[in-house]
Scaffold this motif. Structure first.
Motif, PDB file in Angstrom:
ATOM      1  N   GLY A 122       1.278  -1.401   0.157  1.00 27.17           N
ATOM      2  CA  GLY A 122      -0.075  -0.069  -0.465  1.00 27.17           C
ATOM      3  C   GLY A 122       0.963   1.417  -0.597  1.00 27.17           C
ATOM      4  O   GLY A 122       1.859   1.211  -0.063  1.00 27.17           O
ATOM      5  N   ARG A 123       0.139   2.737  -0.586  1.00 25.52           N
ATOM      6  CA  ARG A 123       1.340   3.614   0.253  1.00 25.52           C
ATOM      7  C   ARG A 123       0.548   4.699   0.676  1.00 25.52           C
ATOM      8  O   ARG A 123      -0.984   4.924   1.315  1.00 25.52           O
ATOM      9  CB  ARG A 123       1.411   3.995  -1.520  1.00 25.52           C
ATOM     10  CG  ARG A 123      -0.053   4.744  -2.142  1.00 25.52           C
ATOM     11  CD  ARG A 123       0.266   5.423  -3.875  1.00 25.52           C
ATOM     12  NE  ARG A 123      -1.216   5.779  -4.355  1.00 25.52           N
ATOM     13  CZ  ARG A 123      -0.837   7.476  -4.073  1.00 25.52           C
ATOM     14  NH1 ARG A 123      -0.353   8.051  -4.316  1.00 25.52           N
ATOM     15  NH2 ARG A 123      -2.544   7.137  -5.219  1.00 25.52           N
ATOM     16  N   GLU A 124       1.175   5.730   0.978  1.00 24.15           N
ATOM     17  CA  GLU A 124       0.541   6.506   2.028  1.00 24.15           C
ATOM     18  C   GLU A 124      -0.696   7.900   1.151  1.00 24.15           C
ATOM     19  O   GLU A 124       0.184   7.594  -0.181  1.00 24.15           O
ATOM     20  CB  GLU A 124       1.751   7.815   2.163  1.00 24.15           C
ATOM     21  CG  GLU A 124       3.031   6.790   3.749  1.00 24.15           C
ATOM     22  CD  GLU A 124       3.776   7.434   4.126  1.00 24.15           C
ATOM     23  OE1 GLU A 124       4.100   8.858   2.917  1.00 24.15           O
ATOM     24  OE2 GLU A 124       4.520   6.609   4.967  1.00 24.15           O
ATOM     25  N   LYS A 125      -1.038   8.728   1.498  1.00 21.65           N
ATOM     26  CA  LYS A 125      -1.169   9.834   0.930  1.00 21.65           C
ATOM     27  C   LYS A 125       0.134  10.378   0.156  1.00 21.65           C
ATOM     28  O   LYS A 125       1.217  10.719   0.008  1.00 21.65           O
ATOM     29  CB  LYS A 125      -1.941  10.889   1.621  1.00 21.65           C
ATOM     30  CG  LYS A 125      -1.680  11.391   2.499  1.00 21.65           C
ATOM     31  CD  LYS A 125      -2.296  12.679   3.065  1.00 21.65           C
ATOM     32  CE  LYS A 125      -1.754  12.930   4.513  1.00 21.65           C
ATOM     33  NZ  LYS A 125      -1.463  13.010   4.673  1.00 21.65           N
ATOM     34  N   GLY A 126      -0.594  10.875  -1.643  1.00 22.52           N
ATOM     35  CA  GLY A 126       0.708  11.755  -1.751  1.00 22.52           C
ATOM     36  C   GLY A 126       0.074  11.537  -3.459  1.00 22.52           C
ATOM     37  O   GLY A 126      -0.360  10.277  -3.937  1.00 22.52           O
ATOM     38  N   GLU A 127       0.870  12.962  -4.583  1.00 24.28           N
ATOM     39  CA  GLU A 127       0.530  12.289  -5.434  1.00 24.28           C
ATOM     40  C   GLU A 127       1.296  11.287  -5.951  1.00 24.28           C
ATOM     41  O   GLU A 127       2.617  11.730  -5.761  1.00 24.28           O
ATOM     42  CB  GLU A 127       1.120  14.171  -6.546  1.00 24.28           C
ATOM     43  CG  GLU A 127       0.518  15.105  -5.799  1.00 24.28           C
ATOM     44  CD  GLU A 127      -0.633  15.570  -7.039  1.00 24.28           C
ATOM     45  OE1 GLU A 127      -0.475  15.039  -7.828  1.00 24.28           O
ATOM     46  OE2 GLU A 127      -1.710  16.207  -5.841  1.00 24.28           O
ATOM     47  N   LEU A 128       1.008  10.621  -7.361  1.00 22.58           N
ATOM     48  CA  LEU A 128       1.822   9.515  -7.537  1.00 22.58           C
ATOM     49  C   LEU A 128       2.998   9.614  -8.174  1.00 22.58           C
ATOM     50  O   LEU A 128       3.993   8.739  -8.027  1.00 22.58           O
ATOM     51  CB  LEU A 128       1.433   8.682  -8.839  1.00 22.58           C
ATOM     52  CG  LEU A 128      -0.009   7.414  -8.119  1.00 22.58           C
ATOM     53  CD1 LEU A 128      -0.530   7.241 -10.155  1.00 22.58           C
ATOM     54  CD2 LEU A 128       1.097   6.657  -8.107  1.00 22.58           C
ATOM     55  N   LYS A 129       2.725  11.183  -8.660  1.00 25.86           N
ATOM     56  CA  LYS A 129       4.573  11.666  -9.767  1.00 25.86           C
ATOM     57  C   LYS A 129       5.614  11.830  -8.117  1.00 25.86           C
ATOM     58  O   LYS A 129       6.843  11.720  -8.567  1.00 25.86           O
ATOM     59  CB  LYS A 129       4.244  12.844 -10.242  1.00 25.86           C
ATOM     60  CG  LYS A 129       3.811  14.199  -9.356  1.00 25.86           C
ATOM     61  CD  LYS A 129       3.761  15.537 -10.062  1.00 25.86           C
ATOM     62  CE  LYS A 129       3.484  16.646  -9.318  1.00 25.86           C
ATOM     63  NZ  LYS A 129       3.985  16.711  -8.494  1.00 25.86           N
TER      64      LYS A 129
END
Ligand code: CO
Ligand code: ZN
Length: 329
Positions: free
Chosen positions: A106-113
């Protein structure tokens, strides 16, 4: 051949932990070679004795993976890469540890870039550090958890890089007929972190000629980077990558043999990436070396795709090298 490939690609073999893979390979080839042993770094080395040239073939047994670096209070794992990972291929994917524990990335919030490795975590379904520690420890290795898929002529799996190269060598060993050369088939350890197993194996063998068997990228998908290698167009004979400039004698030998034996081939220039030939050719006072590449789409993703025709052409090219007098070496 398909069942051999399925068996190898579904094995657990992250860099440094190749023994499940090399044990299986050993059981496939042991009746066909004169000696078969695992060296101190974990390379499986099979030898078919002969009085001719000393030839070393090398396909790596390890696969890319991840290593646990930290476990937080809520039971989420942080990790580092073992070998080159494309972060975007990790999202939503699953990993498997040696003990069978499965985790979701999984990933933390934030822009994919802005995605970086430290924004990703592995969720093994534990709700506390204590629970997580019952299943996984700091320093444990995991691989992509993905099944083998048979699409007919084309096959998809994790770790086609480089179990498909291992399968090429296994098949060549089983079909090997006449050769008077001293043949070494190395199933190397730790390629993905810098060609480490092939380095020590080549030092011990000290071959007259070195050939790596590994996958290469293709330029045949929509808007792909320009590259003149396609799936299904034959064995790729490497001219250059970032680890080696194929010795002209080796490249020319392979082209000559492909033409005289009617083996479908294409020439390959890979702009970034390397193979065991990068380590072999720098051994002792130098070893003329080259690479036979199996064209592969989506390299270093959980879904690497190869074409069976290319695989057969690569097996045929390995056998043609074994049969040739190799006078120029
Ligand atoms: Co690789
Ligand atoms: Zn590889």
């Amino acid at each position: 051949m398909k069942s051999l490939i399925k068996d190898l690609v579904e094995s657990y073999g992250p860099t440094g932990f190749e023994s499940e893979v090399t044990d299986k390979i050993r059981s496939y080839i042991t009746d066909y070679v004169d000696e078969c042993y695992v060296d101190p770094l974990g390379n499986l080395i099979a030898r078919k004795k002969g009085s001719g040239k000393k030839v070393m073939f090398s396909a790596h047994a390890d696969e890319i993976g991840v290593i646990v670096t930290y476990i937080d209070d809520d039971g989420f794992l942080r990790f580092s890469n073992v070998g080159g990972l494309n972060l975007l291929t990790l999202l939503g994917n699953r990993v498997r540890f040696a003990n069978g524990v499965i985790g979701v990335i999984g990933r933390e919030k934030g822009e994919l870039k802005d995605l970086t490795l430290d924004k990703l975590f592995i969720d093994i379904g534990a709700d506390s550090k204590k629970e997580a520690r019952k299943k996984v420890a700091i320093g444990d290795f995991a691989i992509f958890h993905r099944e083998f898929c048979d699409l007919g002529q084309r096959l998809v799996a994790k770790s086609m890089d480089d179990r498909i190269g291992c399968a090429v060598l296994v098949e060549a060993i089983r079909r090997l007929d006449q050769s008077n050369h001293d043949l070494y088939f190395v199933f190397s350890a730790q390629e993905e972190v810098g060609l480490r197993g092939a380095r020590t194996a080549a030092y011990g063998i000290d071959p007259d000629l070195g050939i790596a068997i590994d996958v290469t990228r293709t330029g045949d998908t929509p808007e792909a980077p320009r590259m003149d290698v396609s799936l299904g167009k034959g064995a790729a004979i490497k001219v250059k990558d970032s680890s080696v400039i194929a010795h002209p004698k080796v490249k020319n030998l392979m082209v000559r043999l492909a033409e005289s034996s009617h083996i479908k081939y294409q020439l390959e220039v890979l702009e970034a990436g390397g193979t065991d030939a990068g380590a072999i050719h720098l051994t002792k006072s130098g070893v003329p070396s080259g690479t036979i590449s199996i064209p592969c789409r989506y390299v270093h993703s959980p879904s690497e795709m190869i074409d069976l025709d290319d695989v057969q052409n690569c097996v045929d090219l390995v056998l043609a090298i074994c049969r040739d007098p190799l006078e120029e070496f």
